[in-house]
Design an enzyme around this catalytic site. Structure first.
Site, mmCIF file in Angstrom:
data_model
loop_
_atom_site.group_PDB
_atom_site.id
_atom_site.type_symbol
_atom_site.label_atom_id
_atom_site.label_comp_id
_atom_site.label_asym_id
_atom_site.label_seq_id
_atom_site.Cartn_x
_atom_site.Cartn_y
_atom_site.Cartn_z
ATOM 1 N N HIS A 302 54.790 92.649 152.813
ATOM 2 C CA HIS A 302 54.659 92.542 154.263
ATOM 3 C C HIS A 302 54.622 93.912 154.941
ATOM 4 O O HIS A 302 54.073 94.029 156.047
ATOM 5 C CB HIS A 302 55.808 91.711 154.845
ATOM 6 C CG HIS A 302 55.634 90.237 154.620
ATOM 7 N ND1 HIS A 302 55.968 89.627 153.429
ATOM 8 C CD2 HIS A 302 55.152 89.259 155.427
ATOM 9 C CE1 HIS A 302 55.692 88.331 153.517
ATOM 10 N NE2 HIS A 302 55.202 88.081 154.710
ATOM 11 N N GLY A 303 55.245 94.901 154.368
ATOM 12 C CA GLY A 303 55.209 96.193 155.042
ATOM 13 C C GLY A 303 55.953 97.268 154.277
ATOM 14 O O GLY A 303 56.812 96.990 153.430
#
Length: 440
Positions: A302-303
């Site tokens: 996700h990041g």
């Protein structure tokens, strides 16, 4: 369609469209050799190179800034750190590299000599190249999914005819998607803004809990809304994209939650990571470890921030812990117990969203601390009223789903309901906000 997709992508990041083209091209070459190679050893080598290329691209562009910030502590490496931090994050890279891996792995598992391959690849390389560029760059799902697997998409690549398009279904999906995003998520966004540091510190515990609840609904309506818009637009071109959300907040367990939330990512991680790791075939302890590893990497997907890794680890622990309890003690079937389980899953999942909303882990701790100690602060009635107002349609959306599963009748599938949603899109949309998942 390919030209349209690149124009769409180029509009935001012209230079990085070259990366998209290079990624699609290399995946086309790798997948072609993987599919038609008869020598098992060379076939495996081509597949390894294809997967390694996608992982290298994803790691370099997505995680270099994370390592760059870590190197800032070492003065002698300042130049390298600054370079790594300056690397731009291409929009949609997490999605199109996963689709590239899916293409190479699916064709490695398949065989052109088999009577029932997963899907067939055109012997003509030019046609396969065009199909692959189209698959990777298909604009409705390019920047934020749903993640489409190669075997789901390639069989659909063929000439489309207007009479085959189900316009009614497409427009209904689009209206629901735009309503969830523009009316619900964008209006809730203005209320949950006050969750950011340091604004949340002056709010009461009740207001903080309400905002967290509102953010849980916001992130669902934002991402589910986007997914429906992508599915609706693709349907207008004659393509069926997989469902990405299936009412996740009625899940009775965390494992069920991950079969309802971001379904295309969950199934991707299951097929291309969990099962190759051994899944649940190597004993209980190894299953717990596999679950934790998959969710940890899913969080990092996700990041490039530690908070996403903590979020992934949090869900890994919940999944492994739930599996341990179910195997050890079991849970009896009971309607009232089911309601308690749904509430428990919702509360713990919602708590986890704090790691999405607040970028620094210490801020998450401060927010939790404020929720526990700020009971004497004045309650913000405006925030509570607006959150209640904009979550009510989502509650109706869920109640209708539960009734539909029992009676088979969709009570909201009427012209008047779609007309009300359409009217609200025009007169009651919130201020324009970027899709939350665009950052991934």
């Amino acid at each position: 369609m390919i030209i349209s997709s690149f124009v769409f992508y180029t509009y935001g990041q012209p230079i990085l469209s070259l990366l998209l083209l290079s990624s699609a091209s290399i995946n086309a070459v790798a997948s072609y050799f993987v599919y038609f190679e008869n020598n098992k050893r060379r076939k495996k080598q081509y597949a390894f190179l294809g997967v390694a290329f996608n992982l290298a691209v994803l790691s370099f562009f997505k995680y270099s800034p994370l390592f760059g910030r870590a190197l800032e502590h070492f003065r002698s490496l300042d130049g390298i750190g600054d370079f790594l931090v300056s690397i731009p994050l291409p929009v949609g890279i997490s999605f199109y590299t996963f689709q590239g891996i899916s293409l190479v792995v699916d064709l490695y598992r398949s065989n052109h000599q088999s009577e029932c391959p997963l899907f067939k690849v055109d012997r003509n390389f030019i046609r396969h190249y065009i199909h692959t560029i189209f698959f990777i760059s298909f604009f409705p799902q390019l920047v934020a999914g749903p993640i489409v697997k190669a075997y789901e998409f390639y069989p659909q690549i063929k000439t489309k005819y207007l009479e085959e398009i189900n316009f009614e279904s497409a427009f209904k999906i689009l209206i629901i998607g735009y309503f969830l995003k523009m009316v619900i998520a964008d209006n809730l966004k203005d209320q949950t803004f006050w969750m950011m540091f340091p604004y949340f510190q002056v709010h009461s515990s009740y207001t903080l809990m309400t905002m967290l609840f509102g953010y849980s609904i916001q992130i669902f309506t934002d991402f589910a809304g986007y997914s429906l818009i992508a599915i609706g637009v693709a349907k207008l071109y004659g393509y069926d994209l997989p469902k990405n959300f299936n009412f996740p907040y009625i899940s009775k367990s965390f494992s069920e939650f991950w079969t309802r939330w971001h379904i295309t990512l969950s199934t991707w991680l299951k097929e291309y990571l969990y099962i190759p790791l051994g899944g649940n075939r190597r004993g209980r302890v190894r299953t717990y470890i596999n679950l934790f590893i998959v969710m940890l990497l899913g969080g990092l997907w996700h990041g490039a921030a530690w908070s996403y890794m903590f979020w992934g680890a949090y869900h890994g622990i919940l999944l492994a812990g739930e599996r341990f309890i179910l195997q050890r003690y079991g849970i009896p079937n009971n309607r009232y117990l089911d309601i308690v389980r749904i509430l428990m899953v919702f509360i713990l999942v919602t708590l986890g969203w704090l790691l999405f909303k607040l970028p620094e882990f210490p801020q998450v701790i401060l927010y939790c601390n404020a929720m526990i100690h700020n009971f004497n602060y004045p309650v913000n009635q405006t925030i509570i009223t607006y959150v209640a107002l904009y979550t009510f349609p989502v509650a109706l959306y869920y109640v209708n789903y539960l009734l539909r599963t029992r009676t088979g009748k969709n009570y909201l599938d009427t012209s008047i309901v779609y007309a009300i949603m359409l009217l609200n899109i025009f007169i009651n949309s919130g201020s324009s906000g970027e899709f939350i998942y665009f950052q991934f």
